[in-house]
Design an enzyme around this catalytic site. Sequence first.
Site, mmCIF file in Angstrom:
data_model
loop_
_atom_site.group_PDB
_atom_site.id
_atom_site.type_symbol
_atom_site.label_atom_id
_atom_site.label_comp_id
_atom_site.label_asym_id
_atom_site.label_seq_id
_atom_site.Cartn_x
_atom_site.Cartn_y
_atom_site.Cartn_z
ATOM 1 N N HIS A 174 0.838 -1.217 0.000
ATOM 2 C CA HIS A 174 0.000 0.000 0.000
ATOM 3 C C HIS A 174 0.867 1.258 0.000
ATOM 4 C CE1 HIS A 174 -3.426 -2.583 1.408
ATOM 5 N NE2 HIS A 174 -2.421 -3.213 1.999
ATOM 6 N N SER A 214 14.045 21.404 -16.856
ATOM 7 C CA SER A 214 12.853 22.233 -17.017
ATOM 8 C C SER A 214 13.254 23.524 -17.720
ATOM 9 C CB SER A 214 12.262 22.553 -15.642
ATOM 10 O OG SER A 214 11.473 23.724 -15.703
ATOM 11 N N LYS A 220 15.653 21.899 -11.811
ATOM 12 C CA LYS A 220 14.976 20.625 -12.017
ATOM 13 C C LYS A 220 15.806 19.585 -12.758
ATOM 14 C CE LYS A 220 11.338 19.537 -11.121
ATOM 15 N NZ LYS A 220 10.020 19.731 -11.745
ATOM 16 N N GLU A 247 9.052 8.388 -16.905
ATOM 17 C CA GLU A 247 7.654 8.808 -17.039
ATOM 18 C C GLU A 247 7.097 8.371 -18.389
ATOM 19 O OE1 GLU A 247 7.080 13.060 -15.618
ATOM 20 O OE2 GLU A 247 9.222 12.774 -15.360
#
Length: 458
Positions: free
Chosen positions: A157, A278, A284, A291
């Site tokens: 979980h 970024s 970043k 992803e």
Amino acid sequence: MSQKTWGGRFVGETDARVVEYTQSISYDRRLYAHDIRASCAHARMLAHVGILSPDEASAIVDSLSEIGGRIATGQFTYSTKLEDIHTHIERALTEKLGDLGRKLHTGRSRNDQIATDVKFWVRDHLDAIDELLRDVQRAFVGAAQKHRDVILPGYTHLQRAQPVLAAHYYLAYVEKFQRDRDRLADCRKRVNVLPLGAAALAGTSLPIDREYVCKDLGFDSIAANSLDVSSDRDFLIEFVFCLSMIALHLGGWAEEWVLWATTEFNFVDIPDAFCTGSSIMPHKKNPDVLELMRGKTARVVADLTRLMLLVKGLPLAYNRDLQEDKEALFDATDTVIASLRLAEPVVSETTLRREAIESRLEDGFLDATTLMEFLIARGVPMRSAHEVVGNLVRLCETRRCRLVDLPPFEFDNVHPGLSPGVYTVLGVRNALAAFRSYGSTAPAEVDHQLEAWRTRLN
Ligand code: ARG
């Protein structure tokens, strides 16, 4: 003479919109090498049974090879008027050989030809994907070895659950990719059944020798029912299902590492080469590769859905709908190959942030279940042990301490004589060392599995 392979019974021109609508050359050109290879086998077979002379067959084979060379080097012109790859190649052959070229299609149809080309193409890509999966497995085994001494918090979980060796974690993915490889191997059995010779749908009255073609093209057996095989795309759906499972496995792993790369987790250091930045936030470093690996799963699963819907309700035998199978097949294959090619270096070049992991390893009561099992071993019924440890955890939470920080009398209150032995299973290292079941994260078990995988993948 018509440009078309089917012009005889037609008068007048095909509507230009129909030409555009029905063409597949814009994408089935990718099958050219397999189409040529299958046509060479077919020509040799025609000579073997006496339909062509040996000289005729060699002239055809030589010309087909020359055409293949031209296609490979970009010296071939395509036209939507010639519909598909089969027509293009046959047309080029006839331009070179005249009437002899017009004999190649004897005893076959584009229906069994396309089924053969696609199976042949799938077989090659299936084998290539199996190798890529093996490379990815090796990368995971390498990472398991490199991080053999690292202990990770294991989650259920997404909440801290029990400690696991990092090697156990990495080997979990080796198992998943092994199932993917086993699935591919099983799928290959259905892929490697030869359609050629089914002709349009019913076979042929000509004395073809399917056994000959089967051997020549390295198929394992011959499709026994011409009607079935002309409509069969099960193998394709199965293959894209195999690809979907691979994509799902990659996507789950990618998601884990996207989380692990956050400041909050700080478990992995993904090299700059596999991250992007970024355009507005200068600090970043984003895990875009992972992803996208997660995101591209959607494409592959959508391709699978598309193929299943394509064959829904189709009658026997060939129907033109089947032409729509190729783009989904190519897209799913390309996507999975590209993902696997990146997964391998990302895994082998990423290191775990040992100190960051270690500094918070004692948080989250990873030893609570081992404590419960320790009580069970001392004769406490499981449900009572569960409750008692639950109470101790609550006590720790109010005191902001760990189980190992509780004084001996707290344990002796629970069960007489529990201390001092209890301290041998408390703390993450002790808890980990206590595991012993087969398939568990017990260090000896993990070493055994690691060794077995190293041998198996070498
Ligand atoms: N381009 C077709 C396909 O991909 C080849 C088979 C065409 N057969 C036919 N009878 N029109 O399915």
